[in-house]
Design an enzyme around this catalytic site. Sequence first.
Site, PDB file in Angstrom:
ATOM      1  CD  GLU A   1      -6.832 -11.647   2.910  1.00 17.40           C
ATOM      2  OE1 GLU A   1      -6.529 -10.707   2.151  1.00 17.40           O
ATOM      3  OE2 GLU A   1      -6.681 -11.609   4.147  1.00 17.40           O
TER       4      GLU A   1
ATOM      5  CG  HIS B   1      -1.729  -1.041   1.592  1.00 21.92           C
ATOM      6  ND1 HIS B   1      -1.294  -2.143   2.266  1.00 21.92           N
ATOM      7  CD2 HIS B   1      -3.043  -1.230   1.369  1.00 21.92           C
ATOM      8  CE1 HIS B   1      -2.308  -2.990   2.433  1.00 21.92           C
ATOM      9  NE2 HIS B   1      -3.381  -2.466   1.898  1.00 21.92           N
TER      10      HIS B   1
ATOM     11  CG  ASP C   1       1.783  -0.907   3.408  1.00 21.57           C
ATOM     12  OD1 ASP C   1       0.954  -0.560   4.265  1.00 21.57           O
ATOM     13  OD2 ASP C   1       1.539  -1.703   2.480  1.00 21.57           O
TER      14      ASP C   1
HETATM   15  C1  XUL Z   1      -7.194  -6.544   4.674  1.00 21.46           C
HETATM   16  C2  XUL Z   1      -6.538  -6.977   3.450  1.00 21.46           C
HETATM   17  C3  XUL Z   1      -5.735  -5.948   2.746  1.00 21.46           C
HETATM   18  C4  XUL Z   1      -5.820  -6.012   1.265  1.00 21.46           C
HETATM   19  C5  XUL Z   1      -5.106  -4.892   0.564  1.00 21.46           C
HETATM   20  O1  XUL Z   1      -7.898  -7.538   5.319  1.00 21.46           O
HETATM   21  O2  XUL Z   1      -6.607  -8.111   3.066  1.00 21.46           O
HETATM   22  O3  XUL Z   1      -4.435  -6.051   3.186  1.00 21.46           O
HETATM   23  O4  XUL Z   1      -5.316  -7.210   0.780  1.00 21.46           O
HETATM   24  O5  XUL Z   1      -5.549  -3.663   0.968  1.00 21.46           O
HETATM   25 CO    CO Z   2      -5.848  -9.094   1.378  1.00 19.75          CO
END
Ligand code: XUL
Ligand code: CO
Length: 437
Positions: free
Chosen positions: A267, A100, A103
């Site tokens: 995810e 990001h 970061d």
């Molecule tokens: C938060 C998450 C983030 C995204 C990118 O849960 O997964 O880190 O992957 O903003």
């Molecule tokens: Co993520």
Amino acid sequence: MAAFSEVSKIQYEGPESKNPLAFRFYNPDEVIEGKKMKDHLRFCCAFWHTMRMNGADPFGVGTMLRPWDDGSDSIENAQNRVRVFFEFLEKCGLGYYAFHDRDVAPEGANFAETCKNLDAVVKVFKEESERTGIKMLWGTANLFGNPRYMHGAATSCNATSFAYAAAQVKKALEVSLELGAQGYTFWGGREGYQCIWNTDMKREVDHLAQFMHMAVDYAREIGFKGQFYFEPKPKEPTKHQYDFDVATCINFLRAYGLDKDVKMNIETNHATLAGHSVEHEMEVAGSQGFLGSVDANSGDMLLGWDTDQFPTDVYMTTKMMLVLMKYGGFTTGGFNFDAKVRRESFEPIDLFYAHVGGMDAFAKGLRVAAAIRADGVFDRMLKERYASWDTGIGAEIEAGKHDFKSLYNYMIEKGDADPNKSGRQELIENILNTFMF
Ligand code: XUL
Ligand code: CO
């Protein structure tokens, strides 16, 4: 001065190896189904966890030992972190990175200064990327950490927070272009709500769509050709996130005409928070043409939040690989380890154990999935299960030769449906074990 001088490049030593700093299954250049393992898996490292996560939790301060980091917000410290990061990537054999904006570089006194800080650090990313050949998988912007985003960013009730977020993403897209990123991810952050009585949901979701259209338009204008991703998450930080799961996100993308430009970044731990398995989410996306990239991690069965642990469960990675390979594998996407070492694993070496274990878990999953595919047993069972659609009335229905009237007449004549066949679920689960062990 190397930060990890005691570690040399991680090597493949084969399944018999007992060396915790070696791969037992991941042999990057080995070809499986006509493709190198590294090109199947496209491993990526998340800067925010690996370089910035300090181990703090709601009950205590950070624990991580990071001798190279002086803890300051100086540009020198930020630049040095990037060099350390690339040493880590090289030694692990991780071919991609993601970060990001916030970061990697500290915020300045105002937006202009913040952009300048980012440029100073991106310069080092560019140098290191050119030196090593390690590429940016996707870019993204942190639109949730700063208090200006307490009500959300694109969905904020505060129009100037929306405007700030737009300015921030414009800059993040330019940085992504500069670094040759293969994609750009929108994770909702605080794009959701806590209280229905103070929330204009329709207006907020319209704004989110407008925001994403602006991002896509600007990206294309500056020549950014990367793939956009939308990353679902059902809750945390807000109670109701607008990007709940893959099905919700696809509905949003289609409703607002974003489906041609945006695919999913799925995810694992977000899938389980939504009450799904990650392979379910990948299948929903894959079957609708939205499978883009994966944030590889794992939750804890007994904890109800986003623990972002490293994936070590080979059943899970095998199931993921089966779906991924069925849909042709990654093109621009990859397995991004959006995962952190636990608070108690505070030494730098734990970063290596974590990534090596995660990479090996996917490599083994790839090998098992490829063996199942080569054997063809699952395909045969699937084909057999749907055989009634291949001939006779099934084939006629699929070909559009029937309507309710003709099917009514068909059933008046036939009297009842044919007897069903067993689903053989236990058998399938047992067969999977024969490939695992
Ligand atoms: C938060 C998450 C983030 C995204 C990118 O849960 O997964 O880190 O992957 O903003
Ligand atoms: Co993520």
